[in-house]
Motif scaffolding. Structure first.
Motif, PDB file in Angstrom:
ATOM      1  N   LEU A  18       0.834  -1.212   0.000  1.00 30.61           N
ATOM      2  CA  LEU A  18       0.000   0.000   0.000  1.00 30.61           C
ATOM      3  C   LEU A  18       0.862   1.253   0.000  1.00 30.61           C
ATOM      4  O   LEU A  18       1.885   1.296   0.680  1.00 30.61           O
ATOM      5  CB  LEU A  18      -0.908   0.033   1.239  1.00 30.61           C
ATOM      6  CG  LEU A  18      -2.038  -0.979   1.323  1.00 30.61           C
ATOM      7  CD1 LEU A  18      -2.833  -0.767   2.608  1.00 30.61           C
ATOM      8  CD2 LEU A  18      -2.951  -0.912   0.117  1.00 30.61           C
ATOM      9  N   PRO A  19       0.422   2.304  -0.700  1.00 28.65           N
ATOM     10  CA  PRO A  19       1.171   3.563  -0.681  1.00 28.65           C
ATOM     11  C   PRO A  19       0.859   4.417   0.554  1.00 28.65           C
ATOM     12  O   PRO A  19       1.551   5.388   0.818  1.00 28.65           O
ATOM     13  CB  PRO A  19       0.691   4.270  -1.955  1.00 28.65           C
ATOM     14  CG  PRO A  19      -0.702   3.767  -2.140  1.00 28.65           C
ATOM     15  CD  PRO A  19      -0.682   2.332  -1.661  1.00 28.65           C
ATOM     16  N   HIS A  20      -0.167   4.074   1.315  1.00 32.58           N
ATOM     17  CA  HIS A  20      -0.592   4.873   2.468  1.00 32.58           C
ATOM     18  C   HIS A  20       0.446   4.850   3.580  1.00 32.58           C
ATOM     19  O   HIS A  20       1.116   3.853   3.789  1.00 32.58           O
ATOM     20  CB  HIS A  20      -1.915   4.337   3.028  1.00 32.58           C
ATOM     21  CG  HIS A  20      -2.984   4.240   2.008  1.00 32.58           C
ATOM     22  ND1 HIS A  20      -3.080   3.176   1.136  1.00 32.58           N
ATOM     23  CD2 HIS A  20      -4.004   5.061   1.712  1.00 32.58           C
ATOM     24  CE1 HIS A  20      -4.120   3.356   0.355  1.00 32.58           C
ATOM     25  NE2 HIS A  20      -4.697   4.502   0.679  1.00 32.58           N
ATOM     26  N   ARG A  21       0.526   5.974   4.286  1.00 36.64           N
ATOM     27  CA  ARG A  21       1.415   6.093   5.434  1.00 36.64           C
ATOM     28  C   ARG A  21       0.679   6.874   6.521  1.00 36.64           C
ATOM     29  O   ARG A  21      -0.387   7.442   6.284  1.00 36.64           O
ATOM     30  CB  ARG A  21       2.716   6.820   5.060  1.00 36.64           C
ATOM     31  CG  ARG A  21       3.591   6.057   4.056  1.00 36.64           C
ATOM     32  CD  ARG A  21       4.069   4.724   4.623  1.00 36.64           C
ATOM     33  NE  ARG A  21       4.924   3.979   3.720  1.00 36.64           N
ATOM     34  CZ  ARG A  21       4.504   3.015   2.897  1.00 36.64           C
ATOM     35  NH1 ARG A  21       3.222   2.706   2.822  1.00 36.64           N
ATOM     36  NH2 ARG A  21       5.362   2.364   2.140  1.00 36.64           N
ATOM     37  N   LEU A  78      -6.251  -7.360  -0.734  1.00 37.44           N
ATOM     38  CA  LEU A  78      -6.738  -8.600  -1.350  1.00 37.44           C
ATOM     39  C   LEU A  78      -6.311  -8.666  -2.810  1.00 37.44           C
ATOM     40  O   LEU A  78      -5.835  -9.692  -3.286  1.00 37.44           O
ATOM     41  CB  LEU A  78      -8.260  -8.721  -1.232  1.00 37.44           C
ATOM     42  CG  LEU A  78      -8.890  -9.912  -1.978  1.00 37.44           C
ATOM     43  CD1 LEU A  78      -8.343 -11.248  -1.464  1.00 37.44           C
ATOM     44  CD2 LEU A  78     -10.404  -9.876  -1.868  1.00 37.44           C
ATOM     45  N   VAL A  79      -6.464  -7.560  -3.517  1.00 39.04           N
ATOM     46  CA  VAL A  79      -6.054  -7.516  -4.921  1.00 39.04           C
ATOM     47  C   VAL A  79      -4.548  -7.731  -5.045  1.00 39.04           C
ATOM     48  O   VAL A  79      -4.080  -8.562  -5.817  1.00 39.04           O
ATOM     49  CB  VAL A  79      -6.475  -6.197  -5.594  1.00 39.04           C
ATOM     50  CG1 VAL A  79      -5.895  -6.096  -6.993  1.00 39.04           C
ATOM     51  CG2 VAL A  79      -7.995  -6.090  -5.626  1.00 39.04           C
ATOM     52  N   ALA A  80      -3.774  -6.978  -4.247  1.00 35.98           N
ATOM     53  CA  ALA A  80      -2.311  -7.090  -4.300  1.00 35.98           C
ATOM     54  C   ALA A  80      -1.859  -8.501  -3.957  1.00 35.98           C
ATOM     55  O   ALA A  80      -0.923  -9.032  -4.567  1.00 35.98           O
ATOM     56  CB  ALA A  80      -1.673  -6.078  -3.360  1.00 35.98           C
ATOM     57  N   GLY A  81      -2.531  -9.126  -3.007  1.00 39.05           N
ATOM     58  CA  GLY A  81      -2.193 -10.489  -2.632  1.00 39.05           C
ATOM     59  C   GLY A  81      -2.644 -11.517  -3.652  1.00 39.05           C
ATOM     60  O   GLY A  81      -2.122 -12.628  -3.699  1.00 39.05           O
ATOM     61  N   ILE A  91      -0.893   1.220  -8.879  1.00 36.99           N
ATOM     62  CA  ILE A  91      -1.589   1.624  -7.665  1.00 36.99           C
ATOM     63  C   ILE A  91      -3.058   1.231  -7.821  1.00 36.99           C
ATOM     64  O   ILE A  91      -3.582   1.149  -8.929  1.00 36.99           O
ATOM     65  CB  ILE A  91      -1.415   3.146  -7.396  1.00 36.99           C
ATOM     66  CG1 ILE A  91      -1.879   3.510  -5.995  1.00 36.99           C
ATOM     67  CG2 ILE A  91      -2.104   3.965  -8.466  1.00 36.99           C
ATOM     68  CD1 ILE A  91      -1.449   4.893  -5.562  1.00 36.99           C
ATOM     69  N   PHE A  92      -3.703   0.973  -6.712  1.00 39.35           N
ATOM     70  CA  PHE A  92      -5.090   0.535  -6.667  1.00 39.35           C
ATOM     71  C   PHE A  92      -5.931   1.726  -6.237  1.00 39.35           C
ATOM     72  O   PHE A  92      -5.740   2.252  -5.143  1.00 39.35           O
ATOM     73  CB  PHE A  92      -5.176  -0.608  -5.646  1.00 39.35           C
ATOM     74  CG  PHE A  92      -6.482  -1.320  -5.586  1.00 39.35           C
ATOM     75  CD1 PHE A  92      -6.873  -2.174  -6.599  1.00 39.35           C
ATOM     76  CD2 PHE A  92      -7.309  -1.169  -4.491  1.00 39.35           C
ATOM     77  CE1 PHE A  92      -8.073  -2.866  -6.518  1.00 39.35           C
ATOM     78  CE2 PHE A  92      -8.505  -1.853  -4.407  1.00 39.35           C
ATOM     79  CZ  PHE A  92      -8.887  -2.703  -5.426  1.00 39.35           C
ATOM     80  N   LEU A  93      -6.820   2.193  -7.111  1.00 41.38           N
ATOM     81  CA  LEU A  93      -7.645   3.372  -6.809  1.00 41.38           C
ATOM     82  C   LEU A  93      -9.117   2.994  -6.681  1.00 41.38           C
ATOM     83  O   LEU A  93      -9.677   2.313  -7.542  1.00 41.38           O
ATOM     84  CB  LEU A  93      -7.480   4.439  -7.900  1.00 41.38           C
ATOM     85  CG  LEU A  93      -6.101   5.052  -8.052  1.00 41.38           C
ATOM     86  CD1 LEU A  93      -6.092   6.039  -9.212  1.00 41.38           C
ATOM     87  CD2 LEU A  93      -5.663   5.726  -6.772  1.00 41.38           C
ATOM     88  N   ALA A 146     -12.822  -0.866  -7.514  1.00 38.77           N
ATOM     89  CA  ALA A 146     -11.561  -0.138  -7.656  1.00 38.77           C
ATOM     90  C   ALA A 146     -10.856  -0.634  -8.909  1.00 38.77           C
ATOM     91  O   ALA A 146     -11.226  -1.661  -9.484  1.00 38.77           O
ATOM     92  CB  ALA A 146     -10.683  -0.338  -6.432  1.00 38.77           C
ATOM     93  N   THR A 147      -9.850   0.113  -9.314  1.00 37.90           N
ATOM     94  CA  THR A 147      -9.112  -0.241 -10.515  1.00 37.90           C
ATOM     95  C   THR A 147      -7.616  -0.154 -10.264  1.00 37.90           C
ATOM     96  O   THR A 147      -7.161   0.608  -9.410  1.00 37.90           O
ATOM     97  CB  THR A 147      -9.521   0.667 -11.695  1.00 37.90           C
ATOM     98  OG1 THR A 147      -8.926   0.190 -12.885  1.00 37.90           O
ATOM     99  CG2 THR A 147      -9.128   2.107 -11.458  1.00 37.90           C
TER     100      THR A 147
END
Length: 155
Positions: A18-21, A78-81, A91-93, A146-147
């Motif tokens: 994830l890009p979030h911090r 879930l998508v990344a995994g 990135i997932f938006l 999301a995409t």
């Protein structure tokens, strides 16, 4: 990041996906991951969260929009995994939410579990159902879409 870290993800794995911090990373741990099926993640809600200073000082309640954001971040995991090789440089938006319902407030001290269930995907567009649960009671739920896009496409 060419492999799924296993059925669980530590905070370091989450930071890799994830890009979030801080203060906007709202998933502490993934406790269960079944690619293309489901994910269960945890957010420990504490009084130290910055949003509690204003929501509300005398009656701290986690904002519903942040519960939804927690679910969206868990959906991204879930998508990344499920397709880790396809996430390189991507990135997932979030693209939408449907049928959202808030059923129980979330307070400091709660363990907020996000249950994400894969619905379907077509190309880079994903759809899933999410439930935020505290002590076996649904706090919020809804359908999320999301995409996956190139990080360079952000503007």
């Amino acid at each position: 990041m060419n492999q799924v870290p296993g059925t669980e993800m530590s905070i370091q794995d989450i930071l890799n996906f994830l890009p979030h911090r801080y203060p906007f990373l709202l998933v502490d741990r993934v406790v269960q991951l079944e690619p293309f099926k489901s994910l269960k993640a945890l957010k420990n809600v504490t009084i130290n969260e910055p949003f509690f200073q204003g929501h509300f000082p005398d009656y701290p309640v986690m904002p519903g929009v942040l519960i939804l954001e927690s679910l969206a971040q868990a959906g991204g995991l879930l998508v990344a995994g499920s397709v880790p090789d396809q996430m390189q440089g991507k990135i997932f938006l979030f693209t939408g939410v449907d049928k959202v319902r808030f059923r129980k407030p979330v307070f400091p001290g709660d363990s907020l579990y996000m249950h994400i269930t894969y619905d379907r995907h077509r190309m880079n567009l994903w759809r899933m159902h999410g439930q935020a649960v505290v002590q076996d009671r649904v706090a919020a739920e809804g359908m999320f879409s999301a995409t996956i896009v190139d990080r360079e496409d952000q503007a």
